[in-house]
Structure formats: structure tokens, C-alpha cells
Design a protein around this motif. Sequence first.
Motif, short mmCIF file in Angstrom:
data_model
loop_
_atom_site.label_atom_id
_atom_site.label_comp_id
_atom_site.label_asym_id
_atom_site.label_seq_id
_atom_site.Cartn_x
_atom_site.Cartn_y
_atom_site.Cartn_z
N LEU A 74 0.84 -1.20 0.00
CA LEU A 74 0.00 0.00 0.00
C LEU A 74 0.87 1.24 0.00
N SER A 75 1.95 1.21 0.77
CA SER A 75 2.87 2.36 0.82
C SER A 75 3.51 2.59 -0.54
N ASP A 76 3.97 1.50 -1.20
CA ASP A 76 4.57 1.63 -2.53
C ASP A 76 3.56 2.18 -3.53
N ARG A 77 2.35 1.67 -3.46
CA ARG A 77 1.31 2.12 -4.40
C ARG A 77 0.97 3.58 -4.18
N HIS A 78 0.84 4.00 -2.93
CA HIS A 78 0.47 5.38 -2.64
C HIS A 78 1.57 6.35 -3.06
N SER A 79 2.83 5.90 -2.99
CA SER A 79 3.94 6.77 -3.39
C SER A 79 3.93 7.03 -4.89
N GLN A 80 3.24 6.20 -5.65
CA GLN A 80 3.17 6.36 -7.10
C GLN A 80 2.01 7.26 -7.53
N GLY A 81 1.09 7.54 -6.61
CA GLY A 81 -0.06 8.37 -6.95
C GLY A 81 -1.25 7.95 -6.12
N PRO A 82 -2.30 8.79 -6.09
CA PRO A 82 -3.47 8.47 -5.28
C PRO A 82 -4.20 7.22 -5.78
N LEU A 83 -4.83 6.49 -4.85
CA LEU A 83 -5.65 5.35 -5.24
C LEU A 83 -6.81 5.83 -6.11
N THR A 84 -7.26 4.99 -7.01
CA THR A 84 -8.36 5.37 -7.89
C THR A 84 -9.68 4.76 -7.41
N PHE A 85 -10.77 5.28 -7.92
CA PHE A 85 -12.10 4.79 -7.57
C PHE A 85 -12.25 3.33 -7.98
N VAL A 86 -11.67 2.98 -9.13
CA VAL A 86 -11.81 1.61 -9.61
C VAL A 86 -11.07 0.64 -8.70
N GLU A 87 -9.86 1.01 -8.27
CA GLU A 87 -9.09 0.15 -7.37
C GLU A 87 -9.85 -0.10 -6.08
N VAL A 88 -10.34 0.97 -5.50
CA VAL A 88 -11.06 0.84 -4.23
C VAL A 88 -12.34 0.02 -4.44
N ALA A 89 -13.04 0.27 -5.54
CA ALA A 89 -14.27 -0.47 -5.82
C ALA A 89 -13.98 -1.96 -6.01
N ASP A 90 -12.92 -2.28 -6.76
CA ASP A 90 -12.59 -3.68 -6.99
C ASP A 90 -12.21 -4.38 -5.68
N PHE A 91 -11.48 -3.66 -4.81
CA PHE A 91 -11.13 -4.21 -3.50
C PHE A 91 -12.39 -4.52 -2.70
N LEU A 92 -13.33 -3.56 -2.65
CA LEU A 92 -14.55 -3.73 -1.86
C LEU A 92 -15.40 -4.88 -2.36
N VAL A 93 -15.56 -4.95 -3.69
CA VAL A 93 -16.42 -5.98 -4.27
C VAL A 93 -15.79 -7.37 -4.16
N SER A 94 -14.52 -7.48 -4.50
CA SER A 94 -13.88 -8.79 -4.51
C SER A 94 -13.70 -9.37 -3.12
N ASN A 95 -13.69 -8.50 -2.10
CA ASN A 95 -13.52 -8.98 -0.72
C ASN A 95 -14.79 -8.86 0.11
N ASN A 96 -15.91 -8.55 -0.56
CA ASN A 96 -17.21 -8.47 0.11
C ASN A 96 -17.17 -7.54 1.34
N GLN A 97 -16.57 -6.37 1.15
CA GLN A 97 -16.42 -5.42 2.24
C GLN A 97 -17.66 -4.53 2.37
N ASP A 98 -17.92 -4.08 3.58
CA ASP A 98 -19.04 -3.19 3.86
C ASP A 98 -18.57 -1.75 3.65
N ILE A 99 -18.97 -1.16 2.53
CA ILE A 99 -18.49 0.17 2.19
C ILE A 99 -18.92 1.21 3.23
N ASP A 100 -20.14 1.09 3.74
CA ASP A 100 -20.61 2.08 4.73
C ASP A 100 -19.83 1.96 6.03
N GLY A 101 -19.55 0.72 6.46
CA GLY A 101 -18.80 0.53 7.70
C GLY A 101 -17.38 1.06 7.59
N ILE A 102 -16.76 0.82 6.43
CA ILE A 102 -15.39 1.30 6.22
C ILE A 102 -15.38 2.81 6.14
N PHE A 103 -16.36 3.39 5.45
CA PHE A 103 -16.42 4.85 5.32
C PHE A 103 -16.58 5.50 6.69
#
Length: 553
Positions: A74-103
Motif C-alpha cells: 500500500l505504501s509503494d502504491r500510494h507513493s506512485q499516486g493516489p488510489l483510484t475509484f476503480v481500485e477501491v471499488a474492486d477491493f470492496l467488491v472482490s472482498n465483500n467489504q461493507d463500504i458504509d462501515g469502512i467509510f
Amino acid sequence: MTALCESTTPLASRFDATLLTNASDVFKEIDDYTKLVDLNANPIERLDRQTLVDLTNATNNLLDKIDISSYNTLSDRHSQGPLTFVEVADFLVSNNQDIDGIFSAVGDWSPTVMGDNLSAPLDSYLGDLDYYLNTNLGKSISSGLCGAFTNIFATLGGLFTLISTAQDLIADIKNLTEKDPIKLAKSITLTMVLKKIKDTVLEIVDKVIAQLIKQVEGVVNSLTGMAGELKCAAKSAFKHIQEAANQIKEFFDEVNKDGLKKSLEKFMAKMVAQFERLTAENVALMMFRFCQLTEIIQELLTSPVDGIKKLASALTIEQAALKSAGLVETKKAVEAGALRLSADERAKNIEASNEKINEEAPSLAEIADGASGNFECPTCPSQEELEQVAGMDENGVGGKFSFEPQVVNQNDFEGKYLKGAGWKKVNHDVWFKLLRTIAQTGAEVKINSGYRSPGKNASVGGANKSKHMTGDAIDVRVSGDYNTRAQFVVAASRAGFTGIGVYSSFIHLDIGGRRAWVAGEPTTPSDYPVPTTQTARWVELVSRHDRDKLRSV
């Protein structure tokens, strides 16, 4: 691991050193990556857009303000630029995360209250995000390949923000035939982004291949540097590593690289065609999939290089183990009262003895005229010889030998295409002995035949059991009169060539069984017979070789 990675990893893992042949279908299988661009796989469609935008912005803001060094990827990725909406969305969907709880967890963080002390839910979120990035984009992030998209990430991030809450705008931007100049400008901007993405992917291919070729050359160079300790074992190890290195270089040659690029361009065109309109959201999704594609490209290209590096590492470890075991046995012998010399001392003594024998030996000309004497030639390749063979290419070895066009252009290897098979498939022992022959004569020679496939051998009228078909033979064009060529034959015999055949325009040398012949003799009919005025002299000379009398009394 996501379903996406599960479906692509087996494809990448199939490409290892055992498949590095020109018959491989590796480049055809690039089209299999179209599974990455299923429109139904758009993770953004499964989430509340505004919440996703807010969570992504809040996450990037959090990462800017806390110490994330413990989350390596995560540190290496963030040093290259901000996370994108697609990356965060793919993480949430593929890992069945609760977006409201995380927010909610991210929103509860306060720099004045918590600092770097994260709540359990927030630490869990960042830990899971780190694992997701490592699993899906780990190699691409660590090597900076995904970083090549940083500027595109920023551009798309701004465009995405503009349209994230304006559904009607997404519906309006349809294609480049749009008459509205403002909408047309937006569409052209996205088209330029697409072109930039394509160019970046192709640049990545060049970058990765260039680095891998350097790594391969480094492995070969490291082995030649070990020659002093490996002694005769260097020949076998060098042969295997050099063959693997040549295969990898063939895999990465311009023809194959161009084929890979064309397949990637075709794939990218198919990807773009699957989207009905060029929206910033669609381009962002494509860019994310391209970043995942670099992961697969890197895995495909690096796996054979990793194989040769492991081989070299294993060789180094084995050599160290053998040396250690030898020292243990030496110590035991010395403690028991034996007088032992070190390996270096023994080698120096043998070398000094051989030099004395060779200094007292008759010259090449004297041997050719009938004199006799002993001559000792090293059986193990020297570091210089290893380096010369390692650096050999289609031009041969500078100042030593070169290839005739028919050798360079002999591309048939056992019925399969292999560029330069005529010289690449010659046994390295042949080259070592040729270098020693040339070292004695000082003559630079031309190779007019090397390895010949069975089909090629038949087409040129070669013998049914020709050593050319095993890569154990070469035909050498030596200029000069009889005396010059006779001295070359003596030097070749001294260097360890066992099969020697003399023809009018070339000399055959091989490392098969000991034998000799003269073309044009009744038992050896040939299209290249030696002149009848020289036949008797040649017969006498090669018969001495047949009895191994050109290097011994």
C-alpha cells in the motif's frame, strides 16, 4: 485472491524455461486476456457512486497524513499516486467489504486525537487493502510499472469527479461523432488518454525486456567469473546456462517482441470496442485492467529469467558446499599426518609442469615435417575462453573466427525454426578446442559449416551419421599453402579434436571417435578432393593423428 487473478495466474505460470522455443504459442495466448474486460465485471456498478467517491478521497487523505510504512505494498502504491475509484471499488467488491462501515471508520479518524494510532476497524481496512494490492498488483507496483500510469490516474480522477454525480453527462458522451463541441472536446480528451495508455503499455514491454536481457547477461558473466573455482565443472554448467540464456534472448528477439506488441494492441483494441461510449468511468476501468495486464506481462516475461537465476544460484551454493566438504576432508588428512597441497597449489604445479613440457616440444612446422614430441593442452576451459564463448554472436569471436553466411542462415533445428541454429547448436567443447587451436597458430579462420539438422545434412550430401547433426563438428576454411594448413591440423590435434578430415577447401574437425581421412582417397570419395600432388603427404600426417602421435611421442 480475486476471481480475476485466479483466472489469469495459471495462464502466466505456464510460461517457464521449458517452453522457450520458437514453437511456443505464447504470443497467440495474449488474446486470452480479453476475459479481463467483461463489462459486467465493472465493480463500480455494484456500489453507491457518491459513497465510493467520498471513501476514495477520504482514504487518500488519510494515507497522506499517517505513517503507512508497515503496509508495504500500500505504501509503494500510494507513493506512485493516489488510489483510484476503480481500485477501491474492486477491493470492496472482490472482498465483500461493507463500504458504509469502512467509510464510517475512515471518517472517525482524527489527526489531533488518534495520530498514527488507528482504530481496529481502520487498521483492518488498511491491512486488507495492502493484501489486496499485493495479490493483484504486487509485482507491477514494486517494479514501478503501475507507476507509469500515475499521470493518467490523476487526469481520470479529475474527470471522474466531474461526472460522478452527473448521470446525464455520462449518457450524453457517446462517441466522436458528437456535434456538440463541448461534448466532442471531452470525448477527444478521453481518446488521447486511451492512446497514452496504449503507448505506456508498449513502453513497459520494452522496459521489462531490456532489464531482463541485462539480468540474463549478468548471470552468464557471473558464471564466467566463477571459472577459476569451477575448473572442469564449468564446461557442463556453462553449457546449460548459455543454452538457457540463448533461448531467452531468442524469446525476446525483435520478431517475437513485435509479435507480442501487435497482440497487445489487438487486445487493447478489442477492449476499447467492448465499451459503447468513451466515458471517463469506462476509461478509468480500462486503465485499471491495463495495470493488471502489466502484472501478467511481467510474470510472462520474467518467469524464464527467474529460472536461469535460480540455476545460477543453485550452482553457486553447490560449489560452496563441495568446497566446504573438500576442506573438511583435507583437514582430517592433515590431522592424520598427511602432507597435503591446496587445490591452488596443485593447479599451479600442474600448469608449470605442462608449460615446461610444451616449451620443450617441437614447433608445429617441425611436427608437420615428421618430428615427434609431447604436448599438453588443458582439458578445462579458462576464464578467457568462457568469456569469449559467452560473448559469441552471429559474427563469431572477433580476431579468432567468423561464420560464413550459410552457417548464420541455417535456421533449421531438428525440423523446427531456430534463428542461427547453425552456430548456436554447436557443442561448446568444439569452440573451446577451436580457440586453443587458433591460439597456437595465430590464424583467424572462417567456419563454413557447423550444426546441420538431419534435413539440412541430407540436402548437402552429408554422411548418414555426420557429427554435424549432433553439433559436435565444424568445417573450417583455412587459407594458405599445404604447410600452413598442415600446421593447423597439428594444432587441432594437440587441442583435442579427435576427428579430422582434410578437403581441398576446408578442414573438418569434430570431437567424436578418433579417426582421420583425406578427401579423394579411394575409400573417401568427395566433391572436394585434395590435389593428387599432396595426397601422400596428407595421408601420412593424418595417419599420425589417428595414432595420437601429433601430440605425443
